[in-house]
Design an enzyme around this catalytic site. Structure first.
Site, PDB file in Angstrom:
ATOM      1  CG  HIS A  21      25.590  78.317  51.185  1.00 23.17           C
ATOM      2  ND1 HIS A  21      26.006  79.327  50.350  1.00 23.17           N
ATOM      3  CD2 HIS A  21      24.505  77.761  50.578  1.00 23.17           C
ATOM      4  CE1 HIS A  21      25.212  79.387  49.286  1.00 23.17           C
ATOM      5  NE2 HIS A  21      24.299  78.448  49.413  1.00 23.17           N
ATOM      6  CG  ASP A 119      27.902  82.049  51.272  1.00 25.98           C
ATOM      7  OD1 ASP A 119      27.945  82.016  50.031  1.00 25.98           O
ATOM      8  OD2 ASP A 119      27.642  81.052  51.964  1.00 25.98           O
TER       9      ASP A 119
END
Length: 478
Positions: A21, A119
């Site tokens: 990520h 996120d």
């Protein structure tokens, strides 16, 4: 000439604490910074050194440390994301994210960015940012095909009040563009079973699916690391489903590495002719079982080609990675392949290895960033998805998908069994049978997409469009 910070667009980046990520957020930061955007990158202390290594030095960028809350058993203050934890403990980082809210409020109050990109786990961020007059954009690191299949609002239609099953998930959500792929179901039974965790509560709290829904509902726009050329039908479907503004960053093609490959790798790779070596790697957090490693090794041996096999193991594996590797490899394997096989446990400089002239094929887990790196470095793609979004990426890239630029290793539907003959068949298609179908068409498509990705004007246009859209949003135009 000094930059006028009062007029400069300022973006805070806040990814989940896993390198898969963090890396796309770094890639996007580098692109935006080169277009004059000021970047404040929020991360935990354990990640700071890696972020520093990958962020292109610029007066436009700074790293802002976030402290891991001390109240979570098993999480040290210097944990370097999910890679430092056994897979079963990785969910603790979601709890840690939730407990950072007071820190994040203080940090954002001080920074005063125009936007914060967040996120999947930070479902609470849009509300917090709104209180501070900051626009929140959810930035998904997953492909559009994965998002369109797994996280649209209608994904769980008809399963309210009971656990989600593999039978539910092998069916596409209503309206999903099934005409964009061929060959029956998009995913296999074992694949559906493996990503059912997305819909299960985490640590007694919301499921990842619910977090995503709340984050999207509250955000000002969705940011996707893709483009219409590669994933048009899935992007269009998501626009209908979510009815939100969308910003496409493009595939975020990495800049060529400035450093050179370590002699340890360069000298060994130089032993072989150009485009003959199979590089086999699965990233830092995709792990194979002993049986899969055994069949993979035997399959590589059957190809007769030189190969570099890189494996990683969970943080809690008994005896460490090398001990587990020795337990997994077939008896006598290392001795039989010593003149053409290199086996390594741990991190490798993937981008530099892919760029080496001897690498001809990349046999890998089909992480989306790795797909892009392999294509720009002119590698043939042998696709071996192991978990979650990788299955969808493989359908997109493989011979039945939109890109048709790689060949997928065939796995058994019910349990995902991997056999050595399937490894051989996939590698042979793209490395040996290059003058017959489907090898010929795959190679032509691989070159087409490589040309697209290497067109700097096209790729820069995605980022300049993103900057333009954010400026409009900042000024209240959108």
């Amino acid at each position: 000439m000094a930059v006028d910070h009062s007029t400069q667009l300022h973006v805070a980046m806040f990814p989940f604490f896993a390198f898969g990520h963090v890396s796309p957020y770094i890639q996007l930061s580098n692109k935006l910074s080169s277009h004059g955007v000021r970047i404040s990158f929020l991360t935990i202390p354990g990640f700071i050194s890696r972020v520093q290594d990958l962020l292109i030095p610029s007066p436009n960028t700074r790293i802002i440390p976030i402290q891991i809350p001390p109240s979570i058993p098993g999480l040290s203050p210097d944990v370097a994301g999910t890679a430092d934890l056994p897979p079963s403990d990785a969910v603790k980082l979601i709890t840690a994210i939730d407990l950072t809210q007071p820190q994040i409020r203080t940090i954002l109050s001080d920074l005063k960015p125009h936007f914060v990109l967040f996120d999947f786990a930070q479902h609470w961020l849009p509300s917090l940012a709104s209180d501070l007059g900051i626009k929140a954009l959810i930035f998904s690191v997953f492909s559009a095909i994965a998002n369109a299949y797994a996280i649209v609002p209608t994904r769980l239609a008809g399963v309210e009040g009971r656990p989600v099953t593999a039978d539910d998930l092998v069916k596409p959500p209503p309206g999903f563009p099934t005409s964009s792929f061929h060959g029956g179901r998009l995913i296999k039974t074992f694949e559906a079973r493996s990503f059912a965790f997305v819909y299960e509560p985490v640590e007694g709290s919301l499921s990842n699916y619910d977090r995503v829904q709340e984050g999207i509902n509250g955000c000002s726009a969705m940011v996707l690391k893709t483009c219409s050329e590669m994933e048009g039908p899935y992007i269009d479907y998501m626009k209908i489903q979510f009815r939100k503004p969308f910003i496409l960053t493009g595939p975020l093609v990495p800049e060529p590495p400035s450093r050179e490959l370590d002699p340890k790798w360069a000298q060994w790779l130089a032993l072989f002719p150009a485009k003959t070596v199979v590089f086999c790697s699965f990233g830092s957090e995709t792990f194979l079982t002993r049986e899969q490693i055994r069949e993979l090794a035997l399959g590589l041996e059957l190809t007769g080609l030189p190969f570099l096999l890189v494996l990683n193991f969970p943080a809690n594996v008994a005896g460490g990675g090398w001990a587990e590797l020795e337990r997994s490899l077939p008896e006598g394997f290392l001795k039989r392949v010593k003149d053409r096989g290199f086996v390594h446990v741990g991190w490798v400089p993937q981008q530099l290895i892919l760029a080496h002239t001897s690498i001809g094929c990349y046999l890998f887990h089909v992480g989306f960033s790795s797909v892009i790196e392999a294509l720009v470095n002119d590698c043939q793609l042998a696709l071996l998805p192991i978990k979650s979004d990788q299955f969808f990426n493989s359908r997109l890239v493989g011979e039945t998908g939109i890109l048709k630029a790689g060949v997928e290793v065939k796995l058994r539907d019910e349990d995902g069994y991997l056999g050595k003959e399937e490894i051989l068949a996939a590698v042979k298609t793209v490395m040996v049978d290059v003058d017959v179908e489907p090898g010929r068409s795959i190679r032509l498509n691989q070159q087409k997409w490589r040309k697209f990705l290497l067109n700097k004007n096209v790729q820069d246009k995605f980022i300049s469009n993103m900057v333009s859209e954010m400026k409009k949003m900042k000024n209240g135009v959108v």
